[in-house]
Design a protein around this motif. Structure first.
Motif, short mmCIF file in Angstrom:
data_model
loop_
_atom_site.label_atom_id
_atom_site.label_comp_id
_atom_site.label_asym_id
_atom_site.label_seq_id
_atom_site.Cartn_x
_atom_site.Cartn_y
_atom_site.Cartn_z
N ASP A 68 -42.83 72.84 46.01
CA ASP A 68 -42.20 72.35 44.79
C ASP A 68 -40.77 71.92 45.10
O ASP A 68 -39.98 72.69 45.67
N LEU A 69 -40.44 70.69 44.73
CA LEU A 69 -39.08 70.21 44.90
C LEU A 69 -38.21 70.81 43.80
O LEU A 69 -38.60 70.84 42.63
N LEU A 70 -37.03 71.29 44.18
CA LEU A 70 -36.19 72.01 43.23
C LEU A 70 -35.05 71.16 42.68
O LEU A 70 -34.30 71.62 41.81
N GLY A 71 -34.87 69.96 43.19
CA GLY A 71 -33.86 69.08 42.63
C GLY A 71 -32.77 68.65 43.59
O GLY A 71 -32.60 67.44 43.82
N PRO A 72 -32.03 69.60 44.16
CA PRO A 72 -30.92 69.17 45.04
C PRO A 72 -31.39 68.36 46.24
O PRO A 72 -32.46 68.61 46.80
N VAL A 73 -30.59 67.39 46.61
CA VAL A 73 -30.87 66.53 47.76
C VAL A 73 -29.63 66.53 48.65
O VAL A 73 -28.51 66.54 48.14
N TYR A 74 -29.83 66.52 49.94
CA TYR A 74 -28.72 66.64 50.89
C TYR A 74 -28.70 65.46 51.86
O TYR A 74 -29.73 64.90 52.20
N GLY A 75 -27.49 65.17 52.30
CA GLY A 75 -27.33 64.10 53.26
C GLY A 75 -27.29 64.58 54.69
O GLY A 75 -27.21 63.78 55.63
N SER A 76 -27.36 65.90 54.88
CA SER A 76 -27.41 66.44 56.24
C SER A 76 -28.11 67.80 56.21
O SER A 76 -28.12 68.48 55.17
N LEU A 77 -28.65 68.17 57.33
CA LEU A 77 -29.28 69.49 57.41
C LEU A 77 -28.23 70.60 57.33
O LEU A 77 -28.51 71.69 56.85
N GLU A 78 -27.02 70.30 57.78
CA GLU A 78 -25.94 71.29 57.68
C GLU A 78 -25.68 71.62 56.21
O GLU A 78 -25.50 72.80 55.84
N ASP A 79 -25.65 70.59 55.36
CA ASP A 79 -25.42 70.83 53.93
C ASP A 79 -26.58 71.61 53.31
O ASP A 79 -26.38 72.47 52.45
N ALA A 80 -27.79 71.30 53.76
CA ALA A 80 -28.95 72.03 53.24
C ALA A 80 -28.89 73.49 53.65
O ALA A 80 -29.13 74.40 52.84
N GLU A 81 -28.55 73.74 54.91
CA GLU A 81 -28.42 75.13 55.38
C GLU A 81 -27.39 75.88 54.54
O GLU A 81 -27.59 77.04 54.16
N TRP A 82 -26.30 75.23 54.27
CA TRP A 82 -25.21 75.89 53.55
C TRP A 82 -25.63 76.20 52.11
O TRP A 82 -25.37 77.28 51.59
N ASP A 83 -26.29 75.26 51.47
CA ASP A 83 -26.70 75.48 50.09
C ASP A 83 -27.69 76.65 49.99
O ASP A 83 -27.59 77.51 49.11
N ILE A 84 -28.62 76.70 50.93
CA ILE A 84 -29.60 77.78 50.89
C ILE A 84 -28.95 79.11 51.28
O ILE A 84 -29.29 80.16 50.75
N PHE A 85 -27.98 79.04 52.16
CA PHE A 85 -27.21 80.25 52.49
C PHE A 85 -26.58 80.81 51.21
O PHE A 85 -26.62 82.02 50.94
N LYS A 86 -25.99 79.91 50.42
CA LYS A 86 -25.34 80.37 49.19
C LYS A 86 -26.35 80.93 48.19
O LYS A 86 -26.08 81.94 47.52
N LEU A 87 -27.51 80.28 48.09
CA LEU A 87 -28.55 80.79 47.19
C LEU A 87 -29.00 82.19 47.60
O LEU A 87 -29.19 83.08 46.76
N ARG A 88 -29.15 82.38 48.87
CA ARG A 88 -29.60 83.69 49.36
C ARG A 88 -28.49 84.73 49.24
O ARG A 88 -28.76 85.91 48.99
N TRP A 89 -27.28 84.30 49.47
CA TRP A 89 -26.15 85.22 49.32
C TRP A 89 -26.14 85.78 47.90
O TRP A 89 -25.98 86.98 47.67
#
Lengths: 100, 723
Positions: A68-89
């Motif tokens: 399931d796509l959740l909405g956010p879209v990223y321009g780099s894998l680094e940004d994706a890693e960071w966003d998911i890091f924050k969600l998990r934090w």
């Protein structure tokens, strides 16, 4: 059982600065913990434009089903890693990371 | 969405031979365009060397084709052709031993003679119903009748199941008894009923582990697949006389199923079920089926086994005699969809058209074929970072009928022992993750960039032809990850080195797993993970012996041939987050190594590349204890790896703290050179990531220089002298 210390914002900043590669032992423990979730309902990203765009997604109960796509879209894998890091934090500490 | 995909009837083809292309337009009927291209580089990342292909403009098959969706009949079973002995039965008794692995997930046919859907078909079958209970199913004239046993079976436990219908009285009886009593078991009591009819069907095959439904193109296809082991299936008439008694302990290495009964109703395995499986009577006194086949009389069937998609051929191409050897592909385009169906054009048999051969790791490509491991296995996010799903991943997640890799688990949780190339393999493609074929295209790209003529050869042909395939080359270059080797392949390379050949091992974790190819089924490769090594599943006790050959599978190291014995280095660690550099060691200044570092002033090499360093992904080191030659020069070692890299499980007896890339001195890649017999030599990089650095800075860098220095010397006729 390992627990993330929500006061260690310095470790979050370390990850933001360098998501891939050698990390401090304390950050690596957090990453090992975050990255040990089972596949069921775990986060992932879907590559929507090769080498350009990745969309946040979540597995369903098994990896035999569509994600399931959740909405956010990223321009780099680094940004994706960071966003998911924050969600998990937030999930594991109950506190939001108030840094970009 | 995947719109179009295809495969070929072979991966390796020579001039004058004909290759068949089989295409499915997944989105339905419509035209597609096919063009033959020669692939140079598959890395299409904006900061990489760039995707590069060359259209074969005069390929006669280039053109537009009418496409359609082609179906796959996946799932393994045994089929026994229709016979008079079956037709003569008025009543019957079906019996066998079962070790179910997925009871309760749909109704699964254990054995019988049934055609059509399970709710409308006809015939008789012993099944495990959707509640996990043994069941006798009869069908005729659109009606289906079932007699279910009151208690469900438990996964991974042996039972004897018997179902009987008496023709004169219509009495039906069903019994399921566990072979070993356990605490909590209740006495098994036969279940009786009166059958409303006795079904008869004359043109239907007798099947084991599935039933069949009619298929316009194939005649029959499998359905209602059973997951688990079956042993000693038997069919009797209702007076107790044996009609057929199939013995799975016979001809284990092949696909034939032998009937020891009076009518010799032999059958055939379809879609590669796993044979040489421990049976109910396995004693653990032997660990290989060759020693006591009677203890390995079980076959493990899976609903997601696949050998051959068996698609119709869309077009064929006879390779022109003058076509240059290389990695080619049929480029298929339909709407916005695109697929590349790769194949290797070898030179004519016995001929070398260049001094150097690139050995495409087709066995390893097969091992990883259509793998789901990068998001399903425990290593996944811990070592790779976030699971990144491509359109091909999203497609394969739901299309398990495209078959599994040897890294995957079947739906029932058992490890996948087979892989076949007779299917679209979506990770043997350019423009995909830098792994397998796409990573190896960095090597062909570099060979093209430096203007070096080369032939392409491949593992499967090496397995068939051995030394004869290699002996005409001055130098053979491996891929980035030549991990899977059969005995014949390994002997071929070792013989080549003994005869004075030169080998450039430009990879990591090579020569690691022992595999075999099926003698009867071209393109099918078997492996067993064994009980050690970096693996995503573990063989069940006693099941490490290959069904095809009887050889022990698992790590080559455990067969007495560690990679260090062949190439000086062997697997030690993996991590997929970042790469690092090599630091030269004193041996790099040894006169014997002077040619390698000519023009390289730097003490640190490979601190660049698409993986962040030339030492990346999977790393190898020397180990004299298991075979690194005493005279081998350890030229350089990598350092500075991250804490994602840890010492491989197979290299240590016990896990302990201090095993990661920061703390353990073992986490490194060793660059090695040594001379072999008769003027030959070996150069090993010990890193999968090496080739990812070749194109850096316009191919002008110290990794490229070192590689070129070695290649030029290895091509030169002057023999290497043993020090």
């Amino acid at each position: 059982m390992f627990k993330v210390d929500p006061s260690r914002i310095d470790l979050a900043r370390e990850f933001r600065a360098k998501p891939f590669g050698r990390h401090s032992d304390e950050l690596q423990r957090i990453l090992n913990f975050f990255r040990s979730d089972p596949v069921a309902h775990n986060f992932c990203v879907v590559c929507t434009k090769p080498h350009q765009e990745w969309a946040l997604a979540r597995f369903r109960a098994t990896s035999r089903e569509p994600v399931d796509l959740l909405g956010p879209v990223y321009g780099s894998l680094e940004d994706a890693e960071w966003d998911i890091f924050k969600l998990r934090w937030r999930r594991h500490t109950g506190q939001a990371l108030e840094i970009d | 969405m995947i719109e179009i995909l295809g495969y070929t009837d072979r991966l390796a083809v020579r001039p004058g031979e004909t290759i068949e292309f089989k295409v499915s337009r997944e989105t339905g009927d419509g035209f597609y365009r096919a063009d033959i291209v020669r692939l140079r580089c598959g890395d299409d990342r904006p900061d990489g060397p760039g995707f590069q292909e060359e259209l074969v403009v005069d390929a006669v098959v280039n053109g537009d084709y009418q496409g359609r969706k082609q179906e796959i009949d996946c799932g393994s079973y045994v089929s026994i052709p229709p016979a008079a002995a079956f037709n003569a039965l008025a009543g019957f008794e079906l019996s066998c031993l079962i070790w179910p692995t997925l009871p309760g997930v749909g109704e699964q046919t254990v054995m019988g003679r049934w055609s059509g859907d399970s709710e409308t078909g006809m015939g008789y079958a012993l099944t495990i119903n959707s509640d996990g209970k043994p069941c006798l199913r009869l069908g005729a004239d659109g009606k289906v009748w079932r007699l279910a046993f009151p208690t469900p079976v438990t996964a991974r436990r042996w039972y004897r199941v018997t179902a009987r219908v008496e023709s004169k009285t219509s009495e039906a009886r069903l019994l399921c008894v566990p072979l070993e009593e356990r605490w909590g078991d209740r006495p098994a009591v036969a279940c009786d009923a009166t059958a409303p009819f006795v079904a008869v069907t004359e043109d239907t095959p007798f099947t084991i582990a599935a039933h069949v439904v009619r298929d316009a193109r194939r005649g029959w296809r499998g359905a209602g697949h059973f997951n688990g082991k079956i042993e000693a299936p038997e069919l009797r008439d209702d007076e107790g006389r044996v009609v057929a008694r199939w013995d799975f302990a016979q001809d284990i290495s092949g696909i034939a199923i032998r009937d020891t009964g009076p009518h010799r109703l032999d059958g055939v395995c379809i879609n590669l079920p796993t044979r040489a499986m421990t049976g109910h009577n396995w004693t653990a006194e032997v660990m290989n089926w060759r020693q006591r086949p009677q203890e390995y009389a079980a076959i493990h069937f899976h609903e997601d086994d696949l050998y051959d998609c068996a698609w119709d051929t869309d077009f064929t191409w006879t390779i022109p005699q003058t076509l240059k050897s290389g990695i080619y592909a049929a480029r298929l385009r339909a709407g916005a969809g695109e697929d590349y169906v790769p194949f290797f054009v070898l030179p004519p048999k016995g001929v070398a058209r260049a001094p150097v051969a690139f050995l495409a790791s087709s066995a390893t490509y097969l091992a990883y074929a259509n793998s789901h491991d990068h998001y399903e296995d425990p290593v996944a996010e811990r070592c790779h970072g976030l699971a990144v799903l491509s359109p091909a991943d999203l497609f394969l997640m739901q299309r398990r009928d495209f078959g599994l890799s040897t890294y995957d688990h079947h739906r029932d949780g058992s490890g996948s022992c087979w892989s076949s190339r007779l299917r679209p393999i979506l990770n043997i493609r350019p423009k995909r993750a830098l792994w397998s074929l796409n990573a190896d295209l960095h090597i062909t790209d570099w060979l093209e960039a430096i203007g070096q003529a080369y032939d392409v050869i491949d593992d499967e042909t090496l397995h068939k032809e051995g030394l004869a395939l290699l002996e005409n080359y001055s130098c053979v270059i491996t891929g980035t990850h030549p991990e899977y080797f059969s005995t014949a392949m390994l002997k071929g390379v070792a013989s080549y080195l003994d005869a004075g050949g030169r080998l450039m091992y430009l990879g990591g974790n090579g020569f690691y797993w022992r595999v075999a190819f099926h003698e009867e089924l071209p393109g099918a490769m078997e492996m067993r993970r064994g009980e050690a090594g970096t693996r995503m599943w573990t063989s069940e006790p006693g099941e490490t012996g290959l069904a095809t050959t009887g050889e022990p599978s698992g790590m080559w190291r455990h067969s007495g041939y560690a990679p260090q014995r062949l190439v000086g280095v062997g697997f030690i660690s993996e991590g997929f987050d970042s790469g690092s550099f090599y630091r030269r060691l004193p041996a790099s200044h040894d006169p014997r190594a002077q040619f390698i570092f000519a023009g390289v002033a730097e003490e640190i090499v490979g601190d660049f590349g698409v993986f962040g360093g030339a030492a990346a992904l999977e790393l190898d080191i020397v180990n004299p204890k298991v075979g690194t030659p005493a005279h081998a020069l350890r030229l350089a070692s990598s350092e500075g790896h991250s804490n994602v890299y840890v010492v491989a499980q197979g290299e240590v007896g016990a896990n302990h703290p201090g095993m990661d890339g920061i703390e353990s001195p073992l986490v490194r890649a060793d660059m090695v050179f040594f001379e072999t017999l008769n003027g030959g030599a070996v150069f090993s990089t010990g890193s999968i990531g090496w080739a990812g650095s070749l194109a850096h800075d316009g191919y002008d860098n110290n990794i490229s220089r070192i590689t070129r220095n070695v290649l030029e010397r290895f091509i030169a006729p002057a023999p290497f002298a043993m020090p």
